[in-house]
Design a protein around this motif. Sequence first.
Motif, PDB file in Angstrom:
ATOM      1  N   GLU A 125       0.864  -1.184   0.000  1.00 44.06           N
ATOM      2  CA  GLU A 125       0.000   0.000   0.000  1.00 44.06           C
ATOM      3  C   GLU A 125       0.898   1.230   0.000  1.00 44.06           C
ATOM      4  OE1 GLU A 125      -2.654   0.430   3.317  1.00 44.06           O
ATOM      5  OE2 GLU A 125      -3.956   1.806   2.209  1.00 44.06           O
ATOM      6  N   ASP A 126       0.996   1.859  -1.150  1.00 43.11           N
ATOM      7  CA  ASP A 126       1.930   2.962  -1.343  1.00 43.11           C
ATOM      8  C   ASP A 126       3.329   2.539  -0.874  1.00 43.11           C
ATOM      9  OD1 ASP A 126       0.139   4.624  -2.634  1.00 43.11           O
ATOM     10  OD2 ASP A 126      -0.632   5.449  -0.781  1.00 43.11           O
ATOM     11  N   ASP A 127       3.896   3.259   0.094  1.00 42.27           N
ATOM     12  CA  ASP A 127       5.282   2.957   0.469  1.00 42.27           C
ATOM     13  C   ASP A 127       5.414   1.820   1.487  1.00 42.27           C
ATOM     14  OD1 ASP A 127       6.253   4.980  -1.187  1.00 42.27           O
ATOM     15  OD2 ASP A 127       5.904   6.496   0.355  1.00 42.27           O
ATOM     16  N   LYS A 128       4.290   1.313   1.924  1.00 41.39           N
ATOM     17  CA  LYS A 128       4.338   0.313   2.999  1.00 41.39           C
ATOM     18  C   LYS A 128       4.061  -1.097   2.467  1.00 41.39           C
ATOM     19  CE  LYS A 128       2.274  -0.583   7.511  1.00 41.39           C
ATOM     20  NZ  LYS A 128       1.103  -0.351   8.366  1.00 41.39           N
ATOM     21  N   VAL A 129       4.828  -2.036   2.960  1.00 39.86           N
ATOM     22  CA  VAL A 129       4.618  -3.442   2.589  1.00 39.86           C
ATOM     23  C   VAL A 129       4.366  -4.239   3.871  1.00 39.86           C
ATOM     24  CG1 VAL A 129       5.646  -5.501   1.533  1.00 39.86           C
ATOM     25  CG2 VAL A 129       6.146  -3.228   0.590  1.00 39.86           C
ATOM     26  N   VAL A 202      -2.201  -5.121  -4.075  1.00 37.76           N
ATOM     27  CA  VAL A 202      -1.616  -3.774  -4.212  1.00 37.76           C
ATOM     28  C   VAL A 202      -2.697  -2.708  -4.201  1.00 37.76           C
ATOM     29  CG1 VAL A 202      -0.012  -2.348  -5.532  1.00 37.76           C
ATOM     30  CG2 VAL A 202       0.043  -4.826  -5.820  1.00 37.76           C
ATOM     31  N   LYS A 203      -2.407  -1.637  -3.467  1.00 39.50           N
ATOM     32  CA  LYS A 203      -3.260  -0.438  -3.530  1.00 39.50           C
ATOM     33  C   LYS A 203      -2.364   0.785  -3.541  1.00 39.50           C
ATOM     34  CE  LYS A 203      -7.773  -1.456  -1.527  1.00 39.50           C
ATOM     35  NZ  LYS A 203      -8.677  -1.151  -0.399  1.00 39.50           N
ATOM     36  N   GLY A 204      -2.688   1.734  -4.380  1.00 39.53           N
ATOM     37  CA  GLY A 204      -1.895   2.961  -4.441  1.00 39.53           C
ATOM     38  C   GLY A 204      -2.775   4.181  -4.533  1.00 39.53           C
ATOM     39  N   THR A 205      -2.226   5.296  -4.102  1.00 35.67           N
ATOM     40  CA  THR A 205      -3.037   6.528  -4.077  1.00 35.67           C
ATOM     41  C   THR A 205      -2.347   7.705  -4.762  1.00 35.67           C
ATOM     42  OG1 THR A 205      -2.086   7.155  -1.948  1.00 35.67           O
ATOM     43  CG2 THR A 205      -4.151   5.903  -1.881  1.00 35.67           C
ATOM     44  N   LYS A 206      -1.150   7.471  -5.310  1.00 36.92           N
ATOM     45  CA  LYS A 206      -0.392   8.599  -5.867  1.00 36.92           C
ATOM     46  C   LYS A 206      -0.765   8.861  -7.326  1.00 36.92           C
ATOM     47  CE  LYS A 206       3.454   7.132  -2.964  1.00 36.92           C
ATOM     48  NZ  LYS A 206       4.774   6.494  -2.957  1.00 36.92           N
ATOM     49  N   GLU A 207      -0.312   9.988  -7.813  1.00 32.70           N
ATOM     50  CA  GLU A 207      -0.485  10.297  -9.238  1.00 32.70           C
ATOM     51  C   GLU A 207       0.580   9.559 -10.041  1.00 32.70           C
ATOM     52  OE1 GLU A 207      -2.432  12.387 -11.334  1.00 32.70           O
ATOM     53  OE2 GLU A 207      -3.829  12.304  -9.651  1.00 32.70           O
ATOM     54  N   ILE A 208       0.193   9.021 -11.170  1.00 34.69           N
ATOM     55  CA  ILE A 208       1.184   8.400 -12.058  1.00 34.69           C
ATOM     56  C   ILE A 208       1.904   9.518 -12.817  1.00 34.69           C
ATOM     57  CG2 ILE A 208       1.501   6.870 -14.049  1.00 34.69           C
ATOM     58  CD1 ILE A 208      -1.064   5.395 -13.096  1.00 34.69           C
ATOM     59  N   PRO A 209       3.238   9.530 -12.766  1.00 33.44           N
ATOM     60  CA  PRO A 209       3.953  10.641 -13.394  1.00 33.44           C
ATOM     61  C   PRO A 209       3.853  10.602 -14.911  1.00 33.44           C
ATOM     62  CG  PRO A 209       5.498   8.951 -12.694  1.00 33.44           C
ATOM     63  CD  PRO A 209       4.147   8.526 -12.202  1.00 33.44           C
ATOM     64  N   MET A 210       3.502  11.722 -15.511  1.00 31.36           N
ATOM     65  CA  MET A 210       3.383  11.799 -16.965  1.00 31.36           C
ATOM     66  C   MET A 210       3.841  13.158 -17.446  1.00 31.36           C
ATOM     67  SD  MET A 210      -0.178   9.967 -17.656  1.00 31.36           S
ATOM     68  CE  MET A 210       0.497   9.293 -19.117  1.00 31.36           C
ATOM     69  N   ALA A 211       4.392  13.195 -18.650  1.00 28.11           N
ATOM     70  CA  ALA A 211       4.884  14.458 -19.187  1.00 28.11           C
ATOM     71  C   ALA A 211       3.733  15.415 -19.491  1.00 28.11           C
ATOM     72  CB  ALA A 211       5.703  14.201 -20.449  1.00 28.11           C
ATOM     73  N   ASN A 212       2.684  14.891 -20.071  1.00 30.39           N
ATOM     74  CA  ASN A 212       1.527  15.725 -20.436  1.00 30.39           C
ATOM     75  C   ASN A 212       0.244  15.082 -19.916  1.00 30.39           C
ATOM     76  OD1 ASN A 212       2.926  17.676 -22.277  1.00 30.39           O
ATOM     77  ND2 ASN A 212       3.425  15.754 -23.324  1.00 30.39           N
ATOM     78  N   PRO A 213       0.032  15.134 -18.601  1.00 24.88           N
ATOM     79  CA  PRO A 213      -1.077  14.366 -18.034  1.00 24.88           C
ATOM     80  C   PRO A 213      -2.450  14.750 -18.572  1.00 24.88           C
ATOM     81  CG  PRO A 213      -0.064  15.786 -16.373  1.00 24.88           C
ATOM     82  CD  PRO A 213       0.804  15.838 -17.571  1.00 24.88           C
ATOM     83  N   ASP A 214      -2.698  16.040 -18.705  1.00 23.46           N
ATOM     84  CA  ASP A 214      -4.043  16.448 -19.144  1.00 23.46           C
ATOM     85  C   ASP A 214      -4.292  16.021 -20.596  1.00 23.46           C
ATOM     86  OD1 ASP A 214      -4.484  17.495 -16.687  1.00 23.46           O
ATOM     87  OD2 ASP A 214      -3.854  19.521 -17.240  1.00 23.46           O
ATOM     88  N   GLU A 215      -3.289  16.300 -21.426  1.00 20.76           N
ATOM     89  CA  GLU A 215      -3.405  15.898 -22.839  1.00 20.76           C
ATOM     90  C   GLU A 215      -3.582  14.396 -22.962  1.00 20.76           C
ATOM     91  OE1 GLU A 215      -0.558  16.933 -25.979  1.00 20.76           O
ATOM     92  OE2 GLU A 215      -0.176  18.768 -24.853  1.00 20.76           O
ATOM     93  N   TYR A 216      -2.774  13.695 -22.183  1.00 22.76           N
ATOM     94  CA  TYR A 216      -2.803  12.236 -22.264  1.00 22.76           C
ATOM     95  C   TYR A 216      -4.163  11.688 -21.863  1.00 22.76           C
ATOM     96  CZ  TYR A 216      -1.389   7.391 -22.051  1.00 22.76           C
ATOM     97  OH  TYR A 216      -1.295   6.047 -22.297  1.00 22.76           O
TER      98      TYR A 216
END
Lengths: 612, 75
Positions: A125-129, A202-216
């Motif tokens: 879960e995010d940074d915790k295992v 697995v569970k995650g809550t972060k944003e996936i890093p992207m160069a052009n998130p809105d466009e994508y």
Amino acid sequence: MTGWTGNILRINLSSRSYKKETYDEAFAQKWVGGRGFSMKILWDELKPGTDPLGPDNKLIVSLGPIAGVPAPNTGKTVVAARSPLTGGYADGNLGSHVTSQLRKAGYDIVIFEGIFDKPGYVYIEDDKVTFFSAQEVWGKGTYATLDWLYAKYGRGAGILTIGQGGENKALFSVVRSLEGRAGGRPGIGAVMGSKLLKAIVVKGTKEIPMANPDEYKKLGATDLKKVGALDKESGWSKQGTDGILAWCNEVAALPVRNMRETHHKNAWMLDGERVDAARVATYGCPNCTMRCGITVLDKEGHESELDYENIGMLGSNLDIWDLAQVASLNYLCDEYGLDTISSGSVLGFYADAIDRGAIKGDFRWGDAERAKELMRLISHRDGEIGNLLADGTRKMAQQIGQNSGRYAMHVKGLEISAYNCKYIPGMALAFGVAPIGGHHKESWVISFELKQTSRDSYGREKAQKVIDLQRIRGGLFEFIVSCRFPWVELGWPLENYAIYFNKATGLNWALDDFWKVADRIYALMNGFWLREYPNWDRSMHYPPMCWFDPSNADKEGPIAGKILELAKYEKLLDEYHDIRGYDNRGIPTKRTFQALGLSEEMKQLEKYAALK
Amino acid sequence: MKILVKMIGPFIYDAGFNEKDFEFSNPLSVEELLSELHLKQGRPKIIVRNGHGIGLKDQIADGDRIVIAPIYSGG
């Protein structure tokens, strides 16, 4: 670096510890993701001769830069390890919520090392295992295990699990997810089982890093709708992948009775119309608008999600023509966590060996009830028969002897998918040179052979086509980690995947850049084989010898009297090696390794085997 | 001239039949046969006669079994 998280999660099951590591942009651009990441990590971290079922083998879960972000059809996850079935590099991909959840947790790669001291599962879960006991579901099938985990974590959690097949290390056991999703044909489930690892959540809550998130996101959402509309217009999902069964029957490519025959008068009983008529539900992977999981009720009333490969191998290949019984065998594969293709091949080989008098036994063609019992024996490695069959066709043939290896339908130890190529030279080559063994996912050229060339030719253009498709199917889709179906089935342009990749990463790659990565990965996969087996020779790139045996030619029908010719196949294989820049064993030459940026790996490989 | 035409996959729904006997008084090509069948225009096809691919200009012969399918790509 954008598009990639740059993070690896390394989990040691022996010490129940974990650490976060990073990878740099050079690594990302060289290997891109999924199969590329897995191959490179296993190359670097496994010592040659590592026991695939021992604590030193590593289980990799890996994703790519467009995995898990809405776009067609990006809900796939790659699982990889050294194969206990083949001994080579092995992987598979399957639709799962793990894809988006793991990326949201901040990782593209998870490496599992060591072995639990008792059955357990891992919760990320995010940074915790966190490490939990799985005693409550150890010994249970995948459906019960998934329900148990859904109750704890919800249906949106990313979950990978194994059934009894993996627990008992049946060598063709798979990893399972969702309703009927499975991946890792060459025994990745057995690797999980050997580590006493019942499940990964697995569970995650972060944003996936992207160069052009809105466009994508805008583009991805639009294109998902377009693919859905294309599918509707084409009518593809009406029969899904099983639409091809009737065609295979017409062109004499259907597996019938351990691929002894290529067509059958009862094929209509299993065709796409029958499957569609029996449909009670349809399932698909996350981020998919062309859902292929046509679900029917099996003989016992379970929902069973079918596709062509399941039906061909568990139906016609076993001379079973009752769709509900085929669905039962498919359900049992999913429940036990066994690969459907290999299961059908193993059972077909067993029936064939009995029929030919090579071994005594009570399994006959068409006996669905006995096949169900055999599935149970395989998944539990119950008794002599269960153990014999759980090792797959190659080892079965070694045990049975009597020259049975000639009709054991595998390449490099991995059972061949549901295309009978006794008179389809290019597709026979595609199976022969597939770097994980006899799998159709690497390259599939039958339509090309019938439409663009002559069926009986062995020309260089067929070798080139096999390579072109390997770069797309076994390359691009396996390392950006995306389902190939929109392109394969609907003609969704490949250029779109370069657009998604570039919008995610901020790079400006053309398709040629992807082909170079694909060639690099293929070269290292072949290098991995040579490192494990320094006496490797070109016969590892042969399909089963019965496809060259005139006595195995069809007695009637469209290809009566026809069979592959070994001398011509050898020439076709030479053409393949020549185009690839491989030597006559099928190993990349020094020049090829260097041209693909693999000089360091080449030097390491030369410690074990001579290169040309 | 009598022939049998078999449709595969989505073409079954376009044509309205799975397989059907046809009788023609004159010889015809594959292209001419397709125009008789009123399939959706533009969708790529692979035409097979007795297990082997044939082209649009090929002539159909009495007794042929013609199979019309979308371009399958092996899943």
